[in-house]
Design a protein around this motif. Structure first.
Motif: not given
Lengths: 85, 466
Positions: B78-94
């Motif tokens: 989840d730290t790797i950007a995916t177009r159109g799919i949420e990418t949170s960095g596994a963190d709340a801030i994103y």
């Protein structure tokens, strides 16, 4: 200032000066990490560095990797001339 | 017959080509596994886009125009950007961030026909030992223990046959540690071999994206699709990408394998050391030569690794550091610690990094590859994170990256392979360190090892710790 052995009060003050009010647990966390690393940090600081000889470009991982000797015939690496490395 | 998701990606592609299976049924099966995941491996599932992609894959097989990974269900950290799919960095801030562009590695996987079914959980921003916001990922071999990380969800999901492949990242061992503790294989490529563009940075001079999979063949298949220069990533190498599939080559005769004389076994569980030595013996019997190697400055490994990493974290997160309270609690501790790293220590660690690098350069004058422990201990328990090494206990920070950091400090490639189960029923792992950009030889050795052992076939569903 040696930041590897800060008191709880100093950690709190430094963090507050950056707008980070810390809880007691957070202060303890910073101190715990610093305690765990204290021996290693002392070792890091004890390595003598020459003013000229060791002043290389830091952390240029790409250059180091690209400059690695090629693999020679038979899959074996070409010996490296370490003079000046 | 192996269950649908018990197959490797390589086997799935063969079955798709022969018409024995359809990507639609396999992707549906993967999505069902994702939905019922008992280990908290997943942050976001992607059923709509995955089903649509599976239909397109099936059509390409029907037309005879299939792509190299067509219809293979995969996970993405989840730290790797995916177009159109949420990418949170596994963190709340994103939380809630939906990128409008794919990371280079994701774009390449989509172009190869792979089907992302899930964004995998991780330690927040790829560092730490837990995740407060999304919850911890539990180890499939013992849910009371950590998977290791930071690519935690990837390790658990591959081990439990949710997907054959997941894409992780490795800054201090984050592919190799969960691979070893979950009993799967993982490849940290040479720094710059796989572009980082679109992946959230942790420490930009260490960060490396790579695959976790059960088999070496699947690692090779993935590398063939994701490696190569990206003009948008200044750290990516311009070297030509070799043939990682290598015709399934497994010969190891003539290779010189370095066996460390110091550091790696100084603090190491005896069973893990035994597994490494047994693997070295296997290779020797197949015609490789075992050569002792040593690393005079190995005692700098941990401090150089930590100080460089923390210094870069402080810089990378400077723009959002004022939103400290919004970060995951688990990451806050590291972010906070990073703000107390002195500039002169960061620069000293960076300069001494070259000393550690020179140790490995000297070793690779003697050998083609180095064999070492995948990690020094078994997966610690989640309630104390104490690392039990033989009769001794160590703190997480002291030893967790002890066998892995050097590949990030040097940038060298490293392959982690499962090496069986210990007395406690938990996986143990071995590791190979290779010459820069020589993943191909490393994969060949890994392929040989998996051809003479069955460790990569162990399934946590069949075994429970004693």
């Amino acid at each position: 200032m040696d930041r590897s052995a800060l008191s709880a009060e100093t950690i709190r003050e430094l963090a507050a000066s950056r707008g980070l009010p810390l809880t007691a647990d957070q202060v303890a966390g910073v101190q715990g990490f610093q305690r765990a690393m204290a021996g290693d940090l002392a070792r890091l600081r004890s390595v003598p560095l020459d003013f000229v000889g060791d002043l290389r470009i830091p952390a240029d991982a790409t250059a180091w990797l690209e400059g690695f000797p090629e693999i020679g015939p038979g899959g074996h690496p070409v010996p490296v001339d370490r003079e000046g490395v | 017959m192996t269950s649908l998701l018990g197959r490797s990606a390589t086997e799935l592609v063969d079955d798709y080509r022969s018409g024995a299976l359809s990507p639609i049924e396999v992707v549906d099966a993967a999505l069902a596994e994702v939905e019922s995941d008992p280990h908290n491996s997943v942050i976001t599932s992607c059923p709509e886009s995955a089903r649509a992609a599976a239909v397109r894959s099936a059509e390409r097989y029907r037309r005879g125009s299939a792509l190299p990974m067509d219809g293979v269900p995969i996970g993405i950290k989840d730290t790797i950007a995916t177009r159109g799919i949420e990418t949170s960095g596994a963190d709340a801030i994103y939380a809630g961030w939906v990128p409008d562009e794919d990371a280079t590695v994701v774009a390449r996987l989509l172009a190869a026909g792979a089907v992302p079914v899930a964004k995998h959980n991780a330690y927040a921003f790829a560092l730490g030992h837990t995740n407060t916001h999304h919850g911890v990922v539990t180890n499939p071999w013992d849910p009371a223990r950590t998977t290791g990380g930071s690519s935690s969800g990837a390790g658990a999901a591959v081990a439990t046959r949710q997907v054959p492949i997941s894409i992780g990242s490795d800054t201090g061992g984050s592919i190799r540690l969960p691979a070893s503790w979950c009993g799967v294989s993982g490849l940290k490529p040479t720094y710059g071999r796989v572009p980082n563009r679109g992946a959230m940075p942790l420490a930009w001079s260490f960060d490396t994206i790579g695959p976790l999979a059960r088999t070496v063949d699947d690692l090779a298949l993935t590398m063939q699709c994701i490696a190569g220069h990206d003009p948008g990533d200044g750290s990516s190498s311009r070297r030509a990408v070799p043939d990682y599939l290598d015709g399934g080559r497994t010969d190891v005769a003539g290779l010189r394998i370095g066996l460390p004389e110091n550091w790696f076994f100084d603090i190491c569980d005896p069973q893990i050391e035994a597994a490494v030595r047994a693997a070295a013996l296997e290779l020797e019997e197949a015609g490789a030569t075992i050569v002792p190697v040593s690393f005079p400055h190995a005692d700098l490994t941990m401090v150089v690794g930590w100080i460089c990493m923390l210094g870069e974290i402080a810089s990378a997160h400077e723009p959002t550091a004022h939103r400290f309270d919004e970060y995951d609690e688990a990451f806050q501790e590291y972010l906070l610690t990073s703000s107390f790293v002195e500039l002169k220590d960061y620069l000293r660690a960076s300069r001494l990094r070259t000393v550690v690098q020179d140790d490995y350069r000297a070793a690779f004058e003697l050998v083609d590859m180095i064999i070492a422990p995948g990690n020094v201990t078994y997966a610690p328990r989640l309630d104390d994170f104490l690392c039990q090494v033989g009769d001794e206990q160590y703190g997480w920070i002291e030893v967790s990256a002890r066998s892995t950091y050097m590949a990030n400090i040097t940038g060298l490639p490293s392959l982690a392979l499962p090496a069986g189960l210990g007395w406690n029923g938990l996986p143990l792992g071995i590791q190979f360190l290779g010459r820069p950009f020589d993943e191909r030889t490393m994969l060949r050795v890994g392929r040989y090892y998996q051809s003479v052992t069955q460790h990569h076939e162990l399934d946590p569903a069949d075994r429970r710790p004693r």
